[in-house]
Design a protein around this motif. Structure first.
Motif, PDB file in Angstrom:
ATOM      1  N   ASP A 188      -5.233  -9.779   4.658  1.00 30.88           N
ATOM      2  CA  ASP A 188      -6.528  -9.644   5.324  1.00 30.88           C
ATOM      3  C   ASP A 188      -7.011  -8.204   5.178  1.00 30.88           C
ATOM      4  OD1 ASP A 188      -6.954 -12.245   6.366  1.00 30.88           O
ATOM      5  OD2 ASP A 188      -5.498 -11.833   7.957  1.00 30.88           O
ATOM      6  N   THR A 189      -8.284  -8.032   4.898  1.00 29.32           N
ATOM      7  CA  THR A 189      -8.830  -6.674   4.821  1.00 29.32           C
ATOM      8  C   THR A 189      -8.645  -5.952   6.153  1.00 29.32           C
ATOM      9  OG1 THR A 189     -11.027  -7.555   5.320  1.00 29.32           O
ATOM     10  CG2 THR A 189     -10.511  -7.129   2.997  1.00 29.32           C
ATOM     11  N   GLU A 190      -8.643  -6.697   7.244  1.00 30.60           N
ATOM     12  CA  GLU A 190      -8.443  -6.089   8.559  1.00 30.60           C
ATOM     13  C   GLU A 190      -7.074  -5.409   8.648  1.00 30.60           C
ATOM     14  OE1 GLU A 190      -8.737  -7.213  13.310  1.00 30.60           O
ATOM     15  OE2 GLU A 190      -8.843  -8.809  11.819  1.00 30.60           O
ATOM     16  N   GLU A 191      -6.074  -5.990   7.990  1.00 29.21           N
ATOM     17  CA  GLU A 191      -4.740  -5.374   7.961  1.00 29.21           C
ATOM     18  C   GLU A 191      -4.813  -4.003   7.281  1.00 29.21           C
ATOM     19  OE1 GLU A 191      -0.468  -6.261   5.814  1.00 29.21           O
ATOM     20  OE2 GLU A 191      -1.658  -7.995   6.462  1.00 29.21           O
ATOM     21  N   VAL A 192      -5.582  -3.928   6.196  1.00 31.09           N
ATOM     22  CA  VAL A 192      -5.722  -2.663   5.468  1.00 31.09           C
ATOM     23  C   VAL A 192      -6.549  -1.672   6.280  1.00 31.09           C
ATOM     24  CG1 VAL A 192      -6.504  -1.578   3.315  1.00 31.09           C
ATOM     25  CG2 VAL A 192      -5.519  -3.892   3.260  1.00 31.09           C
ATOM     26  N   THR A 193      -7.649  -2.123   6.861  1.00 28.35           N
ATOM     27  CA  THR A 193      -8.493  -1.201   7.637  1.00 28.35           C
ATOM     28  C   THR A 193      -7.754  -0.685   8.876  1.00 28.35           C
ATOM     29  OG1 THR A 193      -9.616  -3.024   8.782  1.00 28.35           O
ATOM     30  CG2 THR A 193     -10.675  -2.147   6.798  1.00 28.35           C
ATOM     31  N   ASN A 194      -6.906  -1.515   9.466  1.00 28.40           N
ATOM     32  CA  ASN A 194      -6.107  -1.044  10.604  1.00 28.40           C
ATOM     33  C   ASN A 194      -5.139   0.052  10.176  1.00 28.40           C
ATOM     34  OD1 ASN A 194      -7.331  -2.663  12.519  1.00 28.40           O
ATOM     35  ND2 ASN A 194      -5.835  -4.307  12.322  1.00 28.40           N
ATOM     36  N   LYS A 195      -4.607  -0.039   8.972  1.00 27.84           N
ATOM     37  CA  LYS A 195      -3.707   1.002   8.464  1.00 27.84           C
ATOM     38  C   LYS A 195      -4.481   2.297   8.213  1.00 27.84           C
ATOM     39  CE  LYS A 195      -0.342  -2.177   6.621  1.00 27.84           C
ATOM     40  NZ  LYS A 195       0.387  -2.689   5.483  1.00 27.84           N
ATOM     41  N   ILE A 244       0.848  -1.192   0.000  1.00 30.79           N
ATOM     42  CA  ILE A 244       0.000   0.000   0.000  1.00 30.79           C
ATOM     43  C   ILE A 244       0.886   1.246   0.000  1.00 30.79           C
ATOM     44  CG2 ILE A 244      -1.606   1.314   1.450  1.00 30.79           C
ATOM     45  CD1 ILE A 244      -2.753  -1.460   2.267  1.00 30.79           C
ATOM     46  N   ALA A 245       0.496   2.225  -0.795  1.00 35.27           N
ATOM     47  CA  ALA A 245       1.206   3.506  -0.816  1.00 35.27           C
ATOM     48  C   ALA A 245       0.486   4.459   0.120  1.00 35.27           C
ATOM     49  CB  ALA A 245       1.222   4.065  -2.230  1.00 35.27           C
ATOM     50  N   TYR A 246       1.239   5.274   0.834  1.00 31.58           N
ATOM     51  CA  TYR A 246       0.636   6.199   1.789  1.00 31.58           C
ATOM     52  C   TYR A 246       0.783   7.660   1.393  1.00 31.58           C
ATOM     53  CZ  TYR A 246       0.340   2.134   4.715  1.00 31.58           C
ATOM     54  OH  TYR A 246       0.048   0.891   5.181  1.00 31.58           O
ATOM     55  N   ASP A 247       1.474   7.918   0.290  1.00 33.74           N
ATOM     56  CA  ASP A 247       1.786   9.309  -0.021  1.00 33.74           C
ATOM     57  C   ASP A 247       1.626   9.648  -1.498  1.00 33.74           C
ATOM     58  OD1 ASP A 247       3.881   7.789  -0.964  1.00 33.74           O
ATOM     59  OD2 ASP A 247       5.449   8.932   0.054  1.00 33.74           O
TER      60      ASP A 247
END
Length: 179
Positions: free
Chosen positions: A51-58, A9-12
């Protein structure tokens, strides 16, 4: 729930929608657009699952981002997982953009067996850039899209009024009404 992504995932990102954005690049695409910007995302079995949970936690940790962008690959090949991610973004006051090679009409066509899954995801999306990339209509002057056939759609207004509401059109209309 699992989601297949093509890369971390990119954050910027500052090119996948307005402002600073988190981008989820989904893996798998069936459109095969000539000279696609992300050909490494086409293989339906490529990339890796998280896991989608990994993405939602981010998403919960984001501080400077204006929103998230769902890109790919083809996001609408995984609408249920992305609905969960988009809901979390909305819960955290982030706007949600998505790119798709499908048209808005194709996503909601009554003959499309996934139209209800697509609708559930669309209900979480603010802006949709739709349509395949067409090399003959490539235009470097366009903002947030690669070819002139692609549309930038205000999804919520389009669902409300039951017609395509392009961002450019309604912004011009609102400016005229304000005068």
């Amino acid at each position: 729930m699992k989601i297949r992504i093509s890369s971390p995932i990119a954050y910027d990102s500052i090119v996948d929608g307005p402002g600073l954005r988190m981008v989820v690049w989904t893996q798998g695409c069936i459109h095969n657009c000539k000279e696609c910007h992300n050909p490494q995302t086409h293989d339906l079995c490529g990339g890796y699952e998280v896991d989608t949970e990994e993405v939602t936690n981010k998403i919960k940790t984001l501080k400077l981002q204006r929103g998230i962008t769902l890109s790919g690959g083809e996001p609408f090949l995984q609408p249920e997982a992305l609905e969960e991610i988009a809901k979390e973004a909305k819960n955290n006051n982030l706007d949600v953009w998505s790119y798709t090679g499908f048209t808005f009409e194709q996503l909601l066509d009554t003959k499309n067996p996934d139209r209800f899954k697509n609708l559930n995801l669309l209900k979480q999306i603010d802006i949709l850039v739709d349509g395949k990339f067409e090399l003959s209509k490539k235009d470097f002057t366009l903002k947030f899209r690669g070819s002139s056939n692609q549309r930038i759609i205000d999804v919520q207004k389009s669902l409300k009024y039951k017609k395509i509401m392009l961002v450019e059109e309604y912004m011009q209309q609102e400016l005229c009404e304000a005068r």
